[in-house]
Design a protein around this motif. Structure first.
Motif, short mmCIF file in Angstrom:
data_model
loop_
_atom_site.label_atom_id
_atom_site.label_comp_id
_atom_site.label_asym_id
_atom_site.label_seq_id
_atom_site.Cartn_x
_atom_site.Cartn_y
_atom_site.Cartn_z
N ASP A 147 54.93 28.81 46.00
CA ASP A 147 55.89 27.94 46.67
C ASP A 147 56.67 28.70 47.74
OD1 ASP A 147 55.15 25.80 45.10
OD2 ASP A 147 56.79 26.05 43.67
N LYS A 148 56.97 29.96 47.44
CA LYS A 148 57.76 30.78 48.36
C LYS A 148 56.93 31.26 49.54
CE LYS A 148 61.31 34.37 48.17
NZ LYS A 148 62.06 35.29 47.26
N TYR A 149 55.66 31.55 49.27
CA TYR A 149 54.76 32.05 50.32
C TYR A 149 53.53 31.15 50.38
CZ TYR A 149 57.66 36.24 49.77
OH TYR A 149 58.71 37.11 49.69
N PRO A 150 53.56 30.10 51.19
CA PRO A 150 52.43 29.16 51.25
C PRO A 150 51.10 29.79 51.63
CG PRO A 150 54.39 28.24 52.33
CD PRO A 150 54.68 29.69 52.04
N ASP A 151 51.15 30.92 52.34
CA ASP A 151 49.91 31.59 52.76
C ASP A 151 49.42 32.60 51.73
OD1 ASP A 151 51.99 33.37 53.13
OD2 ASP A 151 51.08 34.32 54.88
N LEU A 152 50.04 32.63 50.56
CA LEU A 152 49.69 33.63 49.55
C LEU A 152 48.27 33.44 49.03
CD1 LEU A 152 50.92 35.99 47.82
CD2 LEU A 152 51.36 34.27 46.06
N ILE A 153 47.53 34.55 48.97
CA ILE A 153 46.20 34.57 48.37
C ILE A 153 46.31 35.31 47.04
CG2 ILE A 153 43.83 35.42 48.59
CD1 ILE A 153 44.21 35.28 51.64
N MET A 211 48.99 37.34 53.12
CA MET A 211 49.60 38.10 52.04
C MET A 211 48.79 37.91 50.76
SD MET A 211 53.51 37.91 50.58
CE MET A 211 54.16 38.46 52.16
N GLU A 212 48.52 39.02 50.09
CA GLU A 212 47.68 38.95 48.88
C GLU A 212 48.42 39.46 47.65
OE1 GLU A 212 43.41 40.61 47.08
OE2 GLU A 212 43.94 40.99 49.17
N LEU A 213 48.31 38.71 46.58
CA LEU A 213 48.82 39.10 45.28
C LEU A 213 47.62 39.45 44.40
CD1 LEU A 213 51.07 39.26 43.03
CD2 LEU A 213 50.50 36.88 42.53
N LEU A 214 47.60 40.66 43.88
CA LEU A 214 46.56 41.05 42.94
C LEU A 214 47.10 40.86 41.53
CD1 LEU A 214 43.79 42.25 42.28
CD2 LEU A 214 44.83 44.53 42.42
N HIS A 215 46.45 39.98 40.78
CA HIS A 215 46.86 39.69 39.41
C HIS A 215 45.90 40.36 38.44
CE1 HIS A 215 47.55 36.51 36.01
NE2 HIS A 215 48.09 37.68 35.73
N LEU A 216 46.40 41.34 37.72
CA LEU A 216 45.59 42.05 36.73
C LEU A 216 45.89 41.45 35.36
CD1 LEU A 216 46.20 45.70 38.01
CD2 LEU A 216 44.20 44.26 38.44
N GLU A 217 44.94 40.70 34.84
CA GLU A 217 45.08 40.08 33.52
C GLU A 217 44.61 41.06 32.45
OE1 GLU A 217 43.13 36.38 33.00
OE2 GLU A 217 44.26 35.33 34.55
N ALA A 218 45.53 41.49 31.62
CA ALA A 218 45.18 42.41 30.54
C ALA A 218 45.56 41.77 29.21
CB ALA A 218 45.88 43.75 30.72
N THR A 219 44.98 40.62 28.98
CA THR A 219 45.18 39.91 27.72
C THR A 219 43.82 39.39 27.26
OG1 THR A 219 46.18 37.96 26.67
CG2 THR A 219 45.83 37.85 29.05
N PRO A 220 43.47 39.57 26.00
CA PRO A 220 42.15 39.16 25.54
C PRO A 220 41.97 37.65 25.45
CG PRO A 220 43.44 39.97 23.70
CD PRO A 220 44.24 40.24 24.94
N ARG A 221 43.08 36.91 25.46
CA ARG A 221 42.99 35.45 25.37
C ARG A 221 43.32 34.83 26.72
NH1 ARG A 221 46.60 32.92 20.89
NH2 ARG A 221 48.19 34.07 22.05
N THR A 222 42.33 34.20 27.33
CA THR A 222 42.60 33.49 28.58
C THR A 222 43.13 32.09 28.29
OG1 THR A 222 40.27 32.85 28.65
CG2 THR A 222 40.92 34.79 29.92
N ASN A 223 42.71 31.52 27.17
CA ASN A 223 43.22 30.21 26.75
C ASN A 223 44.24 30.41 25.64
OD1 ASN A 223 41.49 28.71 28.49
ND2 ASN A 223 39.80 28.97 27.05
N GLY A 224 45.41 29.85 25.82
CA GLY A 224 46.44 29.98 24.81
C GLY A 224 47.22 31.27 24.86
N SER A 225 47.11 32.01 25.95
CA SER A 225 47.83 33.27 26.07
C SER A 225 49.30 33.03 26.37
CB SER A 225 47.21 34.12 27.19
OG SER A 225 48.05 35.21 27.51
N ASN A 226 50.18 33.58 25.54
CA ASN A 226 51.61 33.48 25.81
C ASN A 226 51.99 34.24 27.07
OD1 ASN A 226 52.20 32.03 23.34
ND2 ASN A 226 51.94 33.96 22.25
N THR A 227 51.35 35.36 27.28
CA THR A 227 51.63 36.18 28.46
C THR A 227 51.30 35.41 29.73
OG1 THR A 227 50.90 38.06 27.11
CG2 THR A 227 51.32 38.48 29.44
#
Length: 207
Positions: free
Chosen positions: A30-36, A1-17
């Motif tokens: 934790d819910k899906y141990p095989d998650l990519i 199972m794959e989760l695609l995470h699209l980061e659309a925030t200009p700050r990678t460090n200190g980002s509240n989002t």
């Protein structure tokens, strides 16, 4: 199972989002141990521009034409982006509100992947049908409270994402909202705490 995470925030460090998104990813792992988890940092990711030969190819496809050999080479960059999106089973978008809507980096990516015959098609009667599927979570942060008047009419972020991805077939979309990021530090931390401790578990229960 794959989760695609699209980061659309200009700050990678200190980002509240991303503080909220990381809590969600931890819960999903934790819910899906095989998650990519595949992450695309859209502010530092090279997305092909929909211009020149690519835009001509787009209209050719919409009209049912056949690509010329010269078009195939340039269009492969677009197809690669689309394939990466369509491969995922679940989606997470981390996107702060930017001038009442989504960040330009996310819009740029959406304009590249939303293509006819790939993410949607038209039936003979010209009715559009989405070709994507899966569940999506959007973590949205904003400086003010856009959940109610007088600011609610300025929220074009949530309606747009629901509209464009719903058009493409993804209708199971959940939003985690953290408002008041720019009012006081206390309000910001309380909003983030609510998102992590209340909204994240509620979304996890739907997955």
């Amino acid at each position: 199972m794959e989760l695609l995470h699209l980061e659309a925030t200009p700050r990678t460090n200190g980002s509240n989002t991303l503080r909220i998104s990381n809590a969600l990813i931890e819960g999903l792992t934790d819910k899906y141990p095989d998650l990519i988890v595949t992450t695309i940092d859209l502010f530092h990711h090279e997305v092909p521009a929909m211009a020149g030969d690519k835009i001509e190819t787009k209209y050719l496809i919409m009209q049912g034409g056949e690509m010329k050999p010269s078009m195939t080479a340039t269009w492969s960059d677009v197809e690669s982006q689309i394939a990466g999106f369509m491969r995922a089973d679940m989606y997470l978008i981390s996107a702060l509100m930017w001038n009442s809507t989504i960040p330009y980096a996310l819009k740029y990516y959406i304009d590249t992947i939303v293509q006819p015959t790939y993410l949607f098609k038209y039936l003979p009667d010209r009715t559009p049908v989405g070709l994507a599927n899966g569940k999506m979570v959007v973590v949205k942060t904003s400086g003010s409270n856009y959940a109610e008047p007088p600011m609610s009419y300025l929220d074009f972020h949530e309606p747009y994402l629901k509209g464009i991805f719903g058009f493409c077939g993804i209708t199971d979309i959940h939003f985690i909202n953290a408002y008041l990021m720019d009012i006081t530090p206390e309000m910001r931390e309380q909003s983030i705490k609510n998102a992590i401790e209340v909204q994240v578990p509620a979304v996890l229960a739907q997955f």
